[in-house]
Design an enzyme around this catalytic site. Structure first.
Site, PDB file in Angstrom:
ATOM      1  N   ASP A 233     -74.841   5.889  53.925  1.00  0.00           N
ATOM      2  CA  ASP A 233     -74.665   5.599  55.349  1.00  0.00           C
ATOM      3  C   ASP A 233     -73.587   4.535  55.531  1.00  0.00           C
ATOM      4  O   ASP A 233     -72.649   4.695  56.318  1.00  0.00           O
ATOM      5  CB  ASP A 233     -76.006   5.109  55.914  1.00  0.00           C
ATOM      6  CG  ASP A 233     -75.930   4.826  57.395  1.00  0.00           C
ATOM      7  OD1 ASP A 233     -75.268   5.597  58.108  1.00  0.00           O
ATOM      8  OD2 ASP A 233     -76.525   3.833  57.851  1.00  0.00           O
TER       9      ASP A 233
ATOM     10  N   TYR B  78     -84.527   5.031  53.787  1.00  0.00           N
ATOM     11  CA  TYR B  78     -84.574   5.863  54.993  1.00  0.00           C
ATOM     12  C   TYR B  78     -85.841   6.706  55.081  1.00  0.00           C
ATOM     13  O   TYR B  78     -86.034   7.418  56.058  1.00  0.00           O
ATOM     14  CB  TYR B  78     -83.373   6.810  55.020  1.00  0.00           C
ATOM     15  CG  TYR B  78     -82.184   6.229  55.736  1.00  0.00           C
ATOM     16  CD1 TYR B  78     -81.458   5.196  55.170  1.00  0.00           C
ATOM     17  CD2 TYR B  78     -81.784   6.721  56.968  1.00  0.00           C
ATOM     18  CE1 TYR B  78     -80.361   4.665  55.815  1.00  0.00           C
ATOM     19  CE2 TYR B  78     -80.686   6.190  57.623  1.00  0.00           C
ATOM     20  CZ  TYR B  78     -79.984   5.168  57.043  1.00  0.00           C
ATOM     21  OH  TYR B  78     -78.899   4.646  57.683  1.00  0.00           O
TER      22      TYR B  78
ATOM     23  N   ASP C  89     -71.429  -2.595  45.147  1.00  0.00           N
ATOM     24  CA  ASP C  89     -70.639  -3.721  45.655  1.00  0.00           C
ATOM     25  C   ASP C  89     -69.196  -3.649  45.147  1.00  0.00           C
ATOM     26  O   ASP C  89     -68.243  -3.772  45.921  1.00  0.00           O
ATOM     27  CB  ASP C  89     -71.300  -5.064  45.312  1.00  0.00           C
ATOM     28  CG  ASP C  89     -71.853  -5.118  43.889  1.00  0.00           C
ATOM     29  OD1 ASP C  89     -71.828  -4.082  43.204  1.00  0.00           O
ATOM     30  OD2 ASP C  89     -72.290  -6.205  43.457  1.00  0.00           O
TER      31      ASP C  89
ATOM     32  N   LYS D  15     -76.935   0.497  42.394  1.00  0.00           N
ATOM     33  CA  LYS D  15     -77.050  -0.934  42.098  1.00  0.00           C
ATOM     34  C   LYS D  15     -78.119  -1.049  41.007  1.00  0.00           C
ATOM     35  O   LYS D  15     -79.148  -1.712  41.149  1.00  0.00           O
ATOM     36  CB  LYS D  15     -77.451  -1.680  43.390  1.00  0.00           C
ATOM     37  CG  LYS D  15     -77.455  -3.174  43.282  1.00  0.00           C
ATOM     38  CD  LYS D  15     -76.076  -3.793  43.323  1.00  0.00           C
ATOM     39  CE  LYS D  15     -76.164  -5.294  43.175  1.00  0.00           C
ATOM     40  NZ  LYS D  15     -74.872  -5.920  42.868  1.00  0.00           N
TER      41      LYS D  15
END
Ligand code: NAD
Length: 367
Positions: free
Chosen positions: A249, A124, A225, A191
């Site tokens: 988000d 972002y 995930d 991640k």
């Protein structure tokens, strides 16, 4: 005491839900001097920019703002007014409580978690290079040399900065929030197995910050995930989730879905010098001016604002009134009816009226 608050109505359904929240806040009796300021499409015509300096200055001066959603204008050089606001005012923490409400149909009961999203870094940050531009071609060449990896020459590139300073700040915020709100556990989401130097940093710095809260707040970290799957299987396992910007988000909308939709998901953007309260949802342009959408998310954002202003008693009264109207399920908008075409659904204004009326009867009962 009279508080000073910047009110940004926004675009699309923004003004309808922002003024609904303003009416409810006024009905609590808390004294507020409102400073209405434009942002988004509505500001472009008059100021030539979707984020006028006067709007930013008003938030800096007042320290508190409540904002309706704004449409991201295309082709103005602004990636997003929201991102610009958060960056310019250094509103580094995005806090989104997600709690089940009695009477609201949703896949789960007893969800009660809080998303704490880092608001200033990650993909972002807006550091992007368009495919084919000379700088991008040069960057690709340099990156190939340094990384010894091949990159398609016609690639676009987005940069993902995540800093030790940024992670320390958001992780500490999440732990302090846990202590202040009697919450038991913080889960850091990443991640790190794939993005070793960005998400890996998010993981290792979060773990380090967690050590100073050991014995007071539990800590765990999980892959993003796997977390998505666990959230839709056992959302009750989660308490506070701290996440980098992009995952924050995406998981905010996922968690809004767990409790019954965007119409009831509030939020706050918090910095050291200012705080800005807004719903998770966007400006839903197709519903503009139809008196149709759910004002609850904005009204609950107003509750968070009242708490921030130290008006806990008023915040509690307004929250109780919202909960009572949701529980009755009568004076609610279409999105909260089992059948979305249910003719008994009321409009934005009528649901707001019902909440205000409920607050008055509750006050009478209490007083
Ligand atoms: P959106 O949240 O505006 O709407 C998606 C759908 O969610 C709507 O079509 C509607 O079905 C439902 N919905 C949203 N708010 C609702 C409410 N209060 N009551 C009932 N249903 C509701 O998302 P979008 O269509 O992806 O984005 C529209 C615009 O909003 C874009 O320009 C986007 O950039 C902007 N946006 C702004 C903000 C913000 O200002 N904070 C946040 C997200 C998106």
């Amino acid at each position: 005491m009279t508080h000073r608050v910047t009110l940004i109505p926004g675009d699309g359904i923004g003004p309808e839900v922002a003024f609904a929240a303003q009416r409810c806040i006024e009905a609590t009796g808390v004294k507020i001097k409102w400073d209405e300021q434009p942002a988004g499409e509505s500001a472009i015509e008059k100021y030539g920019t979707p984020l006028p300096e006067s709007t930013l200055q008003s938030v800096r001066d007042n320290g508190v703002a409540i904002k309706g959603p704004v449409t991201t204008p295309i082709g103005t050089g602004f990636r997003s007014v929201n991102v610009a606001l958060r960056k310019q005012l250094n509103l580094f923490a995005c806090v989104r409580p997600c709690r089940s409400f009695e009477g609201v149909k949703s896949p789960f009961e007893n969800v009660d978690l809080v998303i704490v999203r880092e608001n200033t870094e990650d993909l972002y940050a807006g550091i992007e290079f368009a495919a084919g531009e000379p700088n991008t071609v040069q960057l690709i060449k340099q990156l190939q040399e340094w990384s010894k990896q091949s990159i398609q020459p016609d690639s676009g590139i987005s940069i993902k900065p995540i800093s030790t300073t940024g992670v320390e700040r958001i992780a500490k915020y999440a732990f302090e929030y846990a202590l202040a709100h009697g919450r038991k556990k913080v889960t850091a989401i990443h991640k790190a197995n794939i993005m070793k130097f960005t998400d890996g940093l998010f993981m290792s710095v979060s773990r380090r910050v967690a050590q100073s809260y050991a014995g007071r707040v539990e800590f765990e970290d999980r892959l993003v995930d796997a977390t998505c799957m666990q959230l839709v299987l056992r959302p009750q396992d989660f308490d506070i989730l701290v996440l980098p910007n992009l995952y924050g988000d995406i998981l905010s909308d996922l968690c809004a879905g767990l409790i019954g939709g965007l119409g009831i998901a509030p939020g706050a953007n918090i910095g050291e010098k200012a705080a800005l309260f807004e719903a998770v949802h966007g400006s839903a342009p197709k519903y503009k001016g139809l008196n149709k959408v759910n004002p609850t998310a904005m009204i609950l954002s107003g509750v968070l604002m009242l708490e921030h202003l130290g008006e806990e008693e008023a915040a509690g009264r307004l929250r109780a009134a919202v909960e009572a109207v949701l529980k009755e399920g009568r004076s609610v908008t279409y999105d909260l009816k089992t059948d979305r075409n249910d003719p008994t659904a009321v409009g934005t204004k009528e649901m707001t009226d019902a909440i205000i009326a409920k607050m008055k009867t509750h006050s009478v009962a209490v007083g």
